[in-house]
Design a protein around this motif. Structure first.
Motif, PDB file in Angstrom:
ATOM      1  N   MET A 252       0.800  -1.215   0.000  1.00 15.63           N
ATOM      2  CA  MET A 252       0.000   0.000   0.000  1.00 15.63           C
ATOM      3  C   MET A 252       0.834   1.266   0.000  1.00 15.63           C
ATOM      4  N   ARG A 253       2.136   1.134   0.249  1.00 18.36           N
ATOM      5  CA  ARG A 253       3.016   2.306   0.224  1.00 18.36           C
ATOM      6  C   ARG A 253       3.186   2.852  -1.180  1.00 18.36           C
ATOM      7  N   VAL A 254       3.045   1.943  -2.155  1.00 17.34           N
ATOM      8  CA  VAL A 254       3.315   2.325  -3.539  1.00 17.34           C
ATOM      9  C   VAL A 254       2.372   3.433  -3.978  1.00 17.34           C
TER      10      VAL A 254
ATOM     11  N   VAL B  16      12.644   0.524  13.495  1.00 19.06           N
ATOM     12  CA  VAL B  16      13.745   1.159  12.782  1.00 19.06           C
ATOM     13  C   VAL B  16      13.626   0.776  11.313  1.00 19.06           C
ATOM     14  N   PHE B  17      13.579   1.785  10.460  1.00 19.78           N
ATOM     15  CA  PHE B  17      13.601   1.512   9.022  1.00 19.78           C
ATOM     16  C   PHE B  17      15.037   1.618   8.548  1.00 19.78           C
ATOM     17  N   LYS B  18      15.532   0.539   7.991  1.00 17.61           N
ATOM     18  CA  LYS B  18      16.922   0.565   7.516  1.00 17.61           C
ATOM     19  C   LYS B  18      16.947   1.068   6.077  1.00 17.61           C
ATOM     20  N   LEU B  19      17.473   2.233   5.912  1.00 20.26           N
ATOM     21  CA  LEU B  19      17.637   2.768   4.566  1.00 20.26           C
ATOM     22  C   LEU B  19      19.082   2.545   4.138  1.00 20.26           C
ATOM     23  N   ARG B  20      19.364   2.895   2.908  1.00 22.96           N
ATOM     24  CA  ARG B  20      20.704   2.603   2.393  1.00 22.96           C
ATOM     25  C   ARG B  20      21.786   3.342   3.188  1.00 22.96           C
ATOM     26  N   ASP B  23      19.765   4.760   9.249  1.00 18.85           N
ATOM     27  CA  ASP B  23      18.536   4.167   9.764  1.00 18.85           C
ATOM     28  C   ASP B  23      17.590   5.271  10.227  1.00 18.85           C
ATOM     29  N   VAL B  24      16.298   5.028  10.050  1.00 20.71           N
ATOM     30  CA  VAL B  24      15.305   5.968  10.558  1.00 20.71           C
ATOM     31  C   VAL B  24      14.600   5.316  11.734  1.00 20.71           C
ATOM     32  N   GLU B  25      14.682   5.972  12.888  1.00 22.17           N
ATOM     33  CA  GLU B  25      13.963   5.443  14.052  1.00 22.17           C
ATOM     34  C   GLU B  25      12.574   6.070  14.063  1.00 22.17           C
ATOM     35  N   ALA B  26      11.594   5.321  13.594  1.00 27.88           N
ATOM     36  CA  ALA B  26      10.239   5.874  13.513  1.00 27.88           C
ATOM     37  C   ALA B  26       9.547   5.792  14.870  1.00 27.88           C
ATOM     38  N   LEU B  27       9.808   4.720  15.621  1.00 26.61           N
ATOM     39  CA  LEU B  27       9.260   4.591  16.976  1.00 26.61           C
ATOM     40  C   LEU B  27      10.415   4.262  17.924  1.00 26.61           C
ATOM     41  N   GLY B  44      -0.243  13.988  16.563  1.00 29.79           N
ATOM     42  CA  GLY B  44       1.171  14.317  16.476  1.00 29.79           C
ATOM     43  C   GLY B  44       1.482  14.935  15.143  1.00 29.79           C
ATOM     44  N   PRO B  45       2.603  15.638  15.104  1.00 23.05           N
ATOM     45  CA  PRO B  45       2.970  16.282  13.841  1.00 23.05           C
ATOM     46  C   PRO B  45       3.306  15.250  12.764  1.00 23.05           C
ATOM     47  N   SER B  46       3.414  15.732  11.561  1.00 24.42           N
ATOM     48  CA  SER B  46       3.739  14.861  10.447  1.00 24.42           C
ATOM     49  C   SER B  46       5.114  14.222  10.661  1.00 24.42           C
ATOM     50  N   GLY B  47       5.196  12.941  10.409  1.00 19.53           N
ATOM     51  CA  GLY B  47       6.477  12.240  10.544  1.00 19.53           C
ATOM     52  C   GLY B  47       6.785  11.808  11.955  1.00 19.53           C
ATOM     53  N   SER B  48       5.815  11.950  12.887  1.00 19.10           N
ATOM     54  CA  SER B  48       6.094  11.598  14.271  1.00 19.10           C
ATOM     55  C   SER B  48       5.970  10.097  14.523  1.00 19.10           C
ATOM     56  N   GLY B  49       5.416   9.371  13.562  1.00 17.53           N
ATOM     57  CA  GLY B  49       5.331   7.926  13.722  1.00 17.53           C
ATOM     58  C   GLY B  49       3.927   7.396  13.933  1.00 17.53           C
ATOM     59  N   LYS B  50       2.937   8.226  13.665  1.00 16.89           N
ATOM     60  CA  LYS B  50       1.550   7.783  13.865  1.00 16.89           C
ATOM     61  C   LYS B  50       1.203   6.595  12.976  1.00 16.89           C
ATOM     62  N   SER B  51       1.488   6.737  11.693  1.00 16.80           N
ATOM     63  CA  SER B  51       1.136   5.661  10.766  1.00 16.80           C
ATOM     64  C   SER B  51       1.916   4.396  11.085  1.00 16.80           C
ATOM     65  N   THR B  52       3.162   4.589  11.514  1.00 18.44           N
ATOM     66  CA  THR B  52       3.980   3.420  11.849  1.00 18.44           C
ATOM     67  C   THR B  52       3.348   2.672  13.019  1.00 18.44           C
ATOM     68  N   LEU B  53       2.938   3.415  14.036  1.00 16.77           N
ATOM     69  CA  LEU B  53       2.297   2.799  15.199  1.00 16.77           C
ATOM     70  C   LEU B  53       0.987   2.125  14.793  1.00 16.77           C
ATOM     71  N   ASP B 172      -6.445   5.527  10.039  1.00 16.26           N
ATOM     72  CA  ASP B 172      -5.256   6.354   9.853  1.00 16.26           C
ATOM     73  C   ASP B 172      -5.639   7.597   9.064  1.00 16.26           C
ATOM     74  N   GLU B 173      -5.726   8.716   9.746  1.00 18.82           N
ATOM     75  CA  GLU B 173      -6.132   9.982   9.146  1.00 18.82           C
ATOM     76  C   GLU B 173      -7.373   9.829   8.279  1.00 18.82           C
ATOM     77  N   PRO B 174      -8.471   9.385   8.872  1.00 22.84           N
ATOM     78  CA  PRO B 174      -9.674   9.137   8.076  1.00 22.84           C
ATOM     79  C   PRO B 174     -10.216  10.403   7.422  1.00 22.84           C
ATOM     80  N   THR B 205      -4.305  10.898  13.678  1.00 21.57           N
ATOM     81  CA  THR B 205      -4.830  12.093  13.011  1.00 21.57           C
ATOM     82  C   THR B 205      -4.044  13.333  13.397  1.00 21.57           C
ATOM     83  N   HIS B 206      -4.076  14.362  12.559  1.00 21.36           N
ATOM     84  CA  HIS B 206      -3.725  15.678  13.097  1.00 21.36           C
ATOM     85  C   HIS B 206      -4.869  16.651  12.850  1.00 21.36           C
ATOM     86  N   ASP B 207      -6.042  16.099  12.920  1.00 22.57           N
ATOM     87  CA  ASP B 207      -7.249  16.883  12.737  1.00 22.57           C
ATOM     88  C   ASP B 207      -7.823  17.197  14.115  1.00 22.57           C
TER      89      ASP B 207
END
Ligand SMILES: Nc1ncnc2c1ncn2[C@@H]1O[C@H](COP(=O)(O)OP(=O)(O)OP(=O)(O)O)[C@@H](O)[C@H]1O
Ligand SMILES: [Mg+2]
Lengths: 256, 245
Positions: A252-254, B16-20, B23-27, B44-53, B172-174, B205-207
């Motif tokens: 779904m990320r795509v 942790v998302f391992k990028l090339r 690493d990004v620590e999302a939570l 929470g603000p954008s990029g704070s890890g809501k969707s990841t959680l 997730d942000e309905p 949400t951030h609504d």
């Protein structure tokens, strides 16, 4: 000489083994689990066959143009295969009359005849071209199906969120390819046969039709149909497994 | 609500998302207990890890460390079959982008999870029509998603999420892709359903409109829980925000 059908049989067996291994792994997982926890849970996620048929039919109908293109290479390859085989059947019919005039007509038409031969197969060159065209066709199908799968990543991710198992996704894609294969191979076999019969009519006149073994022609058509279906299934196997294995989040990320 | 059992328990979850390159620590270690029947917002603000959680709780992704329990079952221990069952029967998902299946009508979208759950086709259709009626789309069941407005698509998605009477609805942000009034209607609808069917609603949400209906709000920042506010404390901070805005 390595005959075309040998090649196809090998492909077919390979495909069967692959899908078998896949289901085996899947089955074993379920069995070990249900041994642990009882069969209660494992029975509760289902996709009835009729429903999956309905869904795949719908997908084909909605993406009719795209399906047509996927099917086109199959139509061409299969019609070429049946053209060659039915052409040989027609020539064989003439040859077996043992009539020297027809024999001469055959030689003039370019058939290599051993002196005294009463039957013949297709020439080595023809066979190789058929094999090549079938190979190109499989590559084309894999390519088209991979694109079709990519296009549907989000859909795959979504139905997995709704509780679809890997096997549901696999089944949907295989059913779709099977139906495309059947339609494409059917049209191809018909086209090729008609073309071959017309061709022999033009070359040898009406006599050619009088001596044709219709049973042999029917056999050739069925053969071409079967090969077409097998190729279509073979072409979708890898893309379908890729699709089935996707994690919902990745899918779904795509962006699309 | 404090006396009801915890339907979701998140314990020490990191991701942790391992990028090339890095690493990004999302939570970075989230502990959270969610009670049955509550309406919880993750802010929470954008990029704070809501969707990841959200993905961790929904069993859509695996934590790098830590555990997620649903009804006190560690979902990392579930196999593919049980996970599918969980997604099918226990959790309803709602996404910012609606994620309806484009080739299916509204009704078919709603009935699909019921088919997976083994319901008979006629029964599924009947219930699907009822659900579409509940979300106010009784007459649009034959329409494909692209023939519906964003708000209507989200209603279909809500009906689909309710299909198997899940215990939890994850959203997730309905309202992320909707305008103000449509967003409000969707929030109202979620609130009403959560009360009528006593489902647990967890929405990222951030609504700020979401705040007024929430029983509890979890503020998250940089992958950590910043603060958790109960409903009573909430009105004060909402007031502040309203002032600031
Ligand atoms: N698949 C991924 N690969 C790499 N990094 C990711 C991935 N998913 C999320 N991240 C990173 O994790 C962090 C948290 O992302 P997340 O999507 O959870 O934020 P969010 O709070 O939902 O933001 P928004 O409100 O914009 O949706 C971000 O820094 C993001 O870049
Ligand atoms: Mg997000």
């Amino acid at each position: 000489m390595f005959p075309a059908y040998c090649f196809c049989v090998i492909l077919f067996v390979f495909g069967i083994v692959l899908s078998f291994v896949y289901t085996l792994i899947h089955k074993r997982m379920i069995v070990t689990k249900s041994a642990n926890r009882g069969t209660e849970i494992s029975r509760q996620v289902v996709l009835p066959f009729m429903k999956s048929l309905e869904i795949s039919l719908k997908s084909i109908r909605v993406r009719f143009f795209r399906s047509m293109i996927t099917t086109m290479s199959l139509i061409l390859a299969v019609s070429f295969l049946s053209f060659v085989r039915v052409g040989t059947d027609a020539a064989n019919g003439l040859l077996q009359t043992q009539n020297p005039t027809y024999r001469q007509a055959l030689v003039r038409a370019g058939y290599d005849l051993e002196p005294g031969a009463t039957s013949m197969g297709s020439s080595a060159k023809e066979r190789w071209i058929v094999i090549l065209s079938l190979l190109v066709c499989v590559v084309g199908i894999v390519n088209a199906q991979l694109m079709a799968v990519t296009e549907r990543f989000r859909e795959i991710g979504t139905i997995k969120c709704l509780g679809a198992l890997d096997s549901f996704v696999l089944r949907l894609f295989v059913l779709e390819a099977g139906m495309q294969g059947l339609a494409g191979a059917g049209i191809g076999a018909l086209l090729g046969t008609v073309a071959a019969l017309l061709n022999s009519l033009i070359r040898f006149g009406l006599v050619a039709w009088r001596y044709v073994y219709w049973l042999a022609v029917a056999k050739s058509m069925v053969f071409a149909l079967a090969i077409g279906c097998i190729l279509s299934l073979l072409g979708v196997l890898y893309p379908a497994i890729v699709a089935a294995r996707m994690q919902p989040v990745e899918a779904m990320r795509v962006e699309q | 609500m404090s006396n009801s059992h915890s339907i979701v328990r998140v314990s020490g979850v990191t991701k942790v998302f391992k990028l090339r390159k890095h690493d990004v620590e999302a939570l970075r270690g989230v502990d959270l207990e969610i009670h049955a029947g509550e309406y919880l917002s993750i802010m929470g603000p954008s990029g704070s890890g809501k969707s990841t959680l959200f993905n961790m709780i929904g069993g859509l992704d695996k934590p790098s460390s830590g555990k997620v329990f649903i009804d006190e079952v560690d979902i990392a221990q579930l196999d593919a079959y049980e996970l599918a069952w969980l997604r099918c029967r226990k959790i309803g998902y709602i996404f910012q982008t609606f994620n309806l299946i484009q080739v299916m009508t509204a009704l078919e979208n709603v009935t699909l999870p019921m088919i997976f759950a083994g319901m008979h086709n006629d029964a599924a259709v009947e219930k699907g029509l009822d659900l579409l009626e509940v979300v106010g789309l009784g007459d649009r069941f034959r329409h494909k998603p692209f023939e519906l407005s964003g708000g209507q698509q989200q209603r279909v998605a809500i009906a689909r999420a309710m299909a198997n009477d899940p215990a939890i609805i994850l959203a997730d942000e309905p309202t992320g892709n909707l305008d103000l009034t449509t967003g409000e209607e969707i929030i109202e609808l979620l609130k009403r359903l959560s009360e009528e069917k006593s489902v647990t609603v967890i929405s990222a949400t951030h609504d700020f409109k979401m705040l007024s209906v929430s029983d509890r709000v979890v503020w998250i920042r940089d992958g950590r829980i910043d603060k958790v506010e109960e409903r009573e404390q909430l009105s004060i901070s909402v007031g502040e925000i309203a002032h600031r805005a």
